[in-house]
Scaffold this motif. Sequence first.
Motif, PDB file in Angstrom:
ATOM      1  N   PRO A  85       0.853  -0.416  12.032  1.00  0.00           N
ATOM      2  CA  PRO A  85       1.416  -1.655  12.391  1.00  0.00           C
ATOM      3  C   PRO A  85       2.725  -1.756  12.936  1.00  0.00           C
ATOM      4  O   PRO A  85       3.105  -2.641  13.692  1.00  0.00           O
ATOM      5  CB  PRO A  85       1.586  -2.223  10.831  1.00  0.00           C
ATOM      6  CG  PRO A  85       0.703  -1.335  10.036  1.00  0.00           C
ATOM      7  CD  PRO A  85       0.590  -0.147  10.635  1.00  0.00           C
ATOM      8  N   LEU A  86       3.935  -0.833  12.587  1.00  0.00           N
ATOM      9  CA  LEU A  86       4.918  -0.686  12.974  1.00  0.00           C
ATOM     10  C   LEU A  86       4.913  -0.333  14.531  1.00  0.00           C
ATOM     11  O   LEU A  86       5.735  -0.762  15.411  1.00  0.00           O
ATOM     12  CB  LEU A  86       5.795   0.216  12.371  1.00  0.00           C
ATOM     13  CG  LEU A  86       7.429   0.070  12.366  1.00  0.00           C
ATOM     14  CD1 LEU A  86       7.924  -1.314  12.493  1.00  0.00           C
ATOM     15  CD2 LEU A  86       8.225   0.988  11.813  1.00  0.00           C
ATOM     16  N   LYS A 100       6.355   0.404   3.324  1.00  0.00           N
ATOM     17  CA  LYS A 100       5.126   1.451   2.958  1.00  0.00           C
ATOM     18  C   LYS A 100       3.843   0.480   3.780  1.00  0.00           C
ATOM     19  O   LYS A 100       3.168   1.535   4.576  1.00  0.00           O
ATOM     20  CB  LYS A 100       4.927   1.479   1.554  1.00  0.00           C
ATOM     21  CG  LYS A 100       4.235   2.678   1.258  1.00  0.00           C
ATOM     22  CD  LYS A 100       4.417   3.067  -0.154  1.00  0.00           C
ATOM     23  CE  LYS A 100       3.094   3.669  -0.528  1.00  0.00           C
ATOM     24  NZ  LYS A 100       2.795   3.619  -1.945  1.00  0.00           N
ATOM     25  N   ALA A 101       3.937  -0.755   3.767  1.00  0.00           N
ATOM     26  CA  ALA A 101       2.565  -1.164   4.474  1.00  0.00           C
ATOM     27  C   ALA A 101       2.762  -1.170   5.685  1.00  0.00           C
ATOM     28  O   ALA A 101       1.602  -1.426   6.620  1.00  0.00           O
ATOM     29  CB  ALA A 101       2.568  -2.506   4.072  1.00  0.00           C
ATOM     30  N   LEU A 102       3.838  -1.258   6.335  1.00  0.00           N
ATOM     31  CA  LEU A 102       3.911  -1.323   7.689  1.00  0.00           C
ATOM     32  C   LEU A 102       3.962   0.145   8.612  1.00  0.00           C
ATOM     33  O   LEU A 102       4.073   0.281   9.463  1.00  0.00           O
ATOM     34  CB  LEU A 102       5.451  -1.847   8.121  1.00  0.00           C
ATOM     35  CG  LEU A 102       5.511  -3.322   7.973  1.00  0.00           C
ATOM     36  CD1 LEU A 102       6.815  -3.799   8.080  1.00  0.00           C
ATOM     37  CD2 LEU A 102       4.293  -4.264   8.792  1.00  0.00           C
ATOM     38  N   ARG A 103       3.836   1.222   7.605  1.00  0.00           N
ATOM     39  CA  ARG A 103       4.012   2.436   8.028  1.00  0.00           C
ATOM     40  C   ARG A 103       2.947   2.976   9.216  1.00  0.00           C
ATOM     41  O   ARG A 103       1.960   2.362   9.152  1.00  0.00           O
ATOM     42  CB  ARG A 103       3.915   3.580   7.196  1.00  0.00           C
ATOM     43  CG  ARG A 103       5.017   4.897   7.355  1.00  0.00           C
ATOM     44  CD  ARG A 103       5.285   5.565   5.987  1.00  0.00           C
ATOM     45  NE  ARG A 103       6.192   4.730   5.202  1.00  0.00           N
ATOM     46  CZ  ARG A 103       6.444   5.127   3.951  1.00  0.00           C
ATOM     47  NH1 ARG A 103       5.893   5.966   3.275  1.00  0.00           N
ATOM     48  NH2 ARG A 103       7.548   4.586   3.360  1.00  0.00           N
TER      49      ARG A 103
END
Lengths: 313, 199, 202
Positions: free
Chosen positions: C181-182, C175-178
């Motif tokens: 960031p990704l 979730k945090a990388l969606r």
Amino acid sequence: MDNKLIIGSPPHVHTRETTARIMWMVTVSLVPAGIGAVVIFGLQALWLTLWSILAAVATEAVIQFLSKSKISIADGSAVLTGLLLAYNIPPNAPFWIPIAGSCFAIAIGKMVFGGLGQNIFNPALVGRAFLMASWPAAMTTFCAPLGKADAVTGATPLAALKEGKIVESLSYLDMLLGLRGGCIGEVCIIALLVGAVFLLIRGYISWHIPVSFIGSTALLMFIFGRQGAFTGDWLFHILNGGLLLGACFMATDYVTSPLTARGQIIFGIGCGVLTAVIRLWGGYPEGVSYAILMMNAATPLIDRYTRKRIYGT
Amino acid sequence: MAKTNNLFLEFWKGIIKENPTFVLALGLCPTLAVSISVANAVGMGVAATFVLLGSNIMIALLKNFIPDKVRIPCYIVVIATFVTIAELSMKAYSPALNRALGIYVPLIVVNCMVLGRAEAFASKNNVVASILDALGMGVGFTVALILISAIRELLGAGKIAGFVVTKNFAPAAMIAMPSGALLVIGLLLGYFNYLKEKN
Amino acid sequence: MDIGVFLSIFISAVFINNVILSRFLGLCSFIAISKETKPAFAMSMAVMFVITMSAIITWLIYRFLLIPFNMTYLRTISFILVIAAFVQFVEMVVRKTAPHLYKLFGIYLPLITVNCAVLGIAVLNSDMFMSDTTPVLASFFYSVFQAICAGIGYMLAMLLMSAIRERLELCNVPKALRDFPLGFIIAAIMSLSFLGFNGFKF
């Protein structure tokens, strides 16, 4: 039948085959090349491989533990990544090279995408590209095979070729057996062939990618030969470098290669052309791993334009 | 008391809550390009803060004279003026830094952070608030730059602010390359997202 | 002029010094508009056109206005004004003459004014090919060619990225990388793979 096995994120495949079984089968098919490397370079090749696998499995377990998801190291994919990464480093690299590479491969190449089945790039190659960019000296210093130190020391035949030296003391038989400098898993061609044939016969990989990949590289090498057009030593270029390892075991990764046969042929030709271009004009002697990585990036685009239209849309 | 408190918040929000780099994701181009060493980061941060401050003051002063329809070109002219001042001063006083930062100094003109603050804040608020906003954003930007460049300098070159840390450690040169910049900022953004979700 | 220079400009601008992946120009639009392939393609076409045209215009201004009158210090301010005016002009013309085209590319035009890639390439051209302030004849062709190649590099990165992100939509990404960031991490790996062309020589 093999087309059924080419899956993106695992749906429910109604056969005996599971993701884990496929992973372990590919791993088994790579074992002969490893044994060959140990015979050729000595036990250091074995230690490096074990370090690499251990680091890959440990990284996956730690990340899954920290993110409180199911620990899936038994599916063999981390083992396979570690193994492939080890096969892509020189046999005389320091022990921390495979460890750093495997950690990076699993963490950045796979886990940030959500784990197996969702990664865009082949994790082992992400690890290798990281190592090449970070510690180029350690990654391009090769030792000669045991008992052959007098012949071609140091450089791989491809690197010697790039520097303009002519590799004479190497016969095709030597190349087939792997009596040359090179990365751990790429040298013993005959063992790689055994593994590749096993995978092909059992239907774990299809012929499309390996044939189009190797074929297009060989063709370009033949056309742009050293002594003018159509004189290239194409067999030399197939037997040297990581072409066979890359084409049969890394480009064929289910997750990061296209789904349809047509897409796979486009993918293979793309890999082959990029490999040949880098070998001919690039700064590095070998381009297989970069070629596969670049085509991995193009895989979703290829899939988009080659997927079968649903009737009526 | 309440008023000064508000003004302080105006300053403070730029550093944590609305950090231009990590929260608003503005002005990333220079962030990535110059964050190879802490020295470059400080140079870039100071230059950007100067431009932000100048343009925010000017636009807050002129906001009643600028017609709404042509406001963006007007803002760009104001910003470009301050960028040119920064560029020429840097060339005169610190040629080495100017060479290191290269084309990214003139590119402050199109930094979304500067134009974004002009449009979103200075054109609606008074001069004092705009000054504090510019300072807060500038400091937030500089802090983010220093954080990223410190990480990259340590891992990619084995140095902290130019001093070699240890000789027994072979730095991962990849982190100092462009791809390393993308990777570090991606992971940092993810980490800050994670912290935000946790709260 | 020699063909080797053009080839090395091509390889450098498309792969090794890719505007987005290595020079970080136009990064905001790269991350914001690369969610789907179609808009990504439209945006890239618009960027390519504007980069090329503005390279021509800024070369003319630099060569015939700024250098003769010794005003090169006005480079930044004059370039950005000309680019903004040009983009505005194109938008008006396209809207009046080709509504269909406007629907496809028009909405991206205002965004391009503040796209660092356009100004960046203009500044880079004047730095690279006219640094001694006595431009050779070839510098015009080099500048325009570099602009086109930068546009191709922009499009390559955009297309690859948008297809990848379309696929990731269906995936269960942490979730945090969606999204953002990704996107950066994928760009990092792409940039790493383009290193394969390092040291290219013909």
